[in-house]
Design an enzyme around this catalytic site. Structure first.
Site, mmCIF file in Angstrom:
data_model
loop_
_atom_site.group_PDB
_atom_site.id
_atom_site.type_symbol
_atom_site.label_atom_id
_atom_site.label_comp_id
_atom_site.label_asym_id
_atom_site.label_seq_id
_atom_site.Cartn_x
_atom_site.Cartn_y
_atom_site.Cartn_z
ATOM 1 N N ASP A 7 0.869 -1.180 0.000
ATOM 2 C CA ASP A 7 0.000 0.000 0.000
ATOM 3 C C ASP A 7 0.903 1.227 0.000
ATOM 4 O O ASP A 7 2.094 1.137 0.287
ATOM 5 C CB ASP A 7 -0.917 0.003 1.226
ATOM 6 C CG ASP A 7 -2.015 1.064 1.169
ATOM 7 O OD1 ASP A 7 -2.167 1.726 0.131
ATOM 8 O OD2 ASP A 7 -2.721 1.230 2.184
ATOM 9 N N SER A 8 0.311 2.382 -0.284
ATOM 10 C CA SER A 8 1.100 3.609 -0.224
ATOM 11 C C SER A 8 1.428 3.970 1.222
ATOM 12 O O SER A 8 2.450 4.582 1.496
ATOM 13 C CB SER A 8 0.336 4.758 -0.883
ATOM 14 O OG SER A 8 -0.868 5.016 -0.187
ATOM 15 N N GLY A 40 -3.195 8.119 -5.024
ATOM 16 C CA GLY A 40 -4.434 8.466 -5.713
ATOM 17 C C GLY A 40 -4.311 9.541 -6.773
ATOM 18 O O GLY A 40 -4.801 9.374 -7.897
ATOM 19 N N CYS A 70 -4.869 -1.903 -1.121
ATOM 20 C CA CYS A 70 -5.120 -0.515 -1.540
ATOM 21 C C CYS A 70 -6.092 -0.563 -2.707
ATOM 22 O O CYS A 70 -5.848 -1.272 -3.696
ATOM 23 C CB CYS A 70 -3.803 0.135 -1.968
ATOM 24 S SG CYS A 70 -3.978 1.750 -2.762
ATOM 25 N N THR A 72 -6.896 1.903 -4.826
ATOM 26 C CA THR A 72 -6.354 2.568 -6.009
ATOM 27 C C THR A 72 -5.389 1.669 -6.761
ATOM 28 O O THR A 72 -5.458 1.538 -7.990
ATOM 29 C CB THR A 72 -5.645 3.872 -5.607
ATOM 30 O OG1 THR A 72 -6.595 4.760 -5.020
ATOM 31 C CG2 THR A 72 -5.001 4.541 -6.805
ATOM 32 N N CYS A 177 -11.927 2.929 0.515
ATOM 33 C CA CYS A 177 -10.493 3.174 0.685
ATOM 34 C C CYS A 177 -10.081 2.492 1.981
ATOM 35 O O CYS A 177 -10.745 2.672 3.016
ATOM 36 C CB CYS A 177 -10.207 4.674 0.752
ATOM 37 S SG CYS A 177 -8.491 5.094 1.195
#
Length: 256
Positions: A7-8, A40, A70, A72, A177
């Site tokens: 994930d970010s 994003g 995630c 996105t 999200c």
């Protein structure tokens, strides 16, 4: 058993905690990307590149599966990740719980980042699973960033903004999200107890186990370790993560 999550930022905590609960003996490897977050607003090629970099950073750990925790990245990079890693390493994506929310047959809303809210991907999910049902997409500007910073005032402001744009007749909200899962209590307080929140962390964790051919064993020995990577570098869990129950769970149940 080793499961990597990409994930970010700390949005992956909810899925990691779900995995810890059902397989406390599994080693978890968290690959975050603080140098380039948030993902994003980035272009699709950039999102794909960052997701691939996050997965590649943990390959030396020899994970049995990679979870893209995630929304996105799952929208834009899942195909590329699977093309590179499968069938050697199963890759599990994260899809908003539109179908189970729609199965209730009642109006609901989808809270997501502004980019996801207007995406063809989300419109397709609604068309496929919620045709004929009143669905309200609600953009939540700033909410993921506020969760990442563990900024209660900013979280409350972003949640209140989204709640004000959520129709009063909805009885369910899909959290689109993974960051939002971490502040579900704040969201419930804003919307009211009568509104059901649909999240996917438990379902994604269960799917990860299915893909590697093992069963949930919540009573297994609590021997699972935790490793963290920050944009490819070995790191510690961010301090902000420890303000959330999921982060505390991961750190208190790590093998000594």
């Amino acid at each position: 058993m080793r499961i990597a999550l990409v994930d970010s930022g700390i949005g992956l905590l909810s899925t990691a905690a779900a995995l810890r609960r059902i397989r406390p003996d599994a080693d978890l490897i968290l690959s975050m990307d603080p140098d380039y977050m948030p993902w994003g607003p980035r272009s699709v090629p950039e999102i794909v590149a960052r997701a691939l970099a996050g997965a590649r950073a943990v390959l030396d750990e020899q994970p049995d599966a990679v979870v893209v925790a995630c929304n996105t990245a799952s929208v834009h990079a899942l195909e590329s990740l699977r093309a590179e890693l499968e069938p050697r390493i199963p890759v599990i994506g994260t899809v908003p719980a539109v179908k189970p929310a729609a199965d209730r047959g009642a109006p609901f809303a989808i809270w997501a980042t502004p980019a996801t809210t207007g995406s063809p991907y989300q419109r397709d999910l609604i068309d496929r699973f919620a045709r004929g049902i009143a669905v309200t997409p609600v953009a939540c500007p700033g909410l993921a960033d506020a969760v990442e910073r563990a900024d209660p005032a900013a979280v409350a402001e972003a949640v209140d903004h989204a709640a004000a744009h959520t129709p009063a007749d909805v009885s369910a909200v899909v959290l689109g999200c993974t960051h939002y899962d971490l502040v579900s209590d704040v969201i419930t307080a804003a919307l009211g107890e009568h509104v059901t929140l649909f999240t996917v962390a438990d379902a994604v964790a269960a799917q990860a186990l299915r893909r590697i051919g093992v069963s949930p064993q919540p009573d297994a020995p609590r021997t699972g370790g935790l490793r963290v990577y920050a944009s490819g570098r070995p790191a510690q869990l961010p301090e902000a993560a420890l303000t959330y129950r999921a982060g505390v769970l991961l750190t208190t149940e790590v093998a000594a």
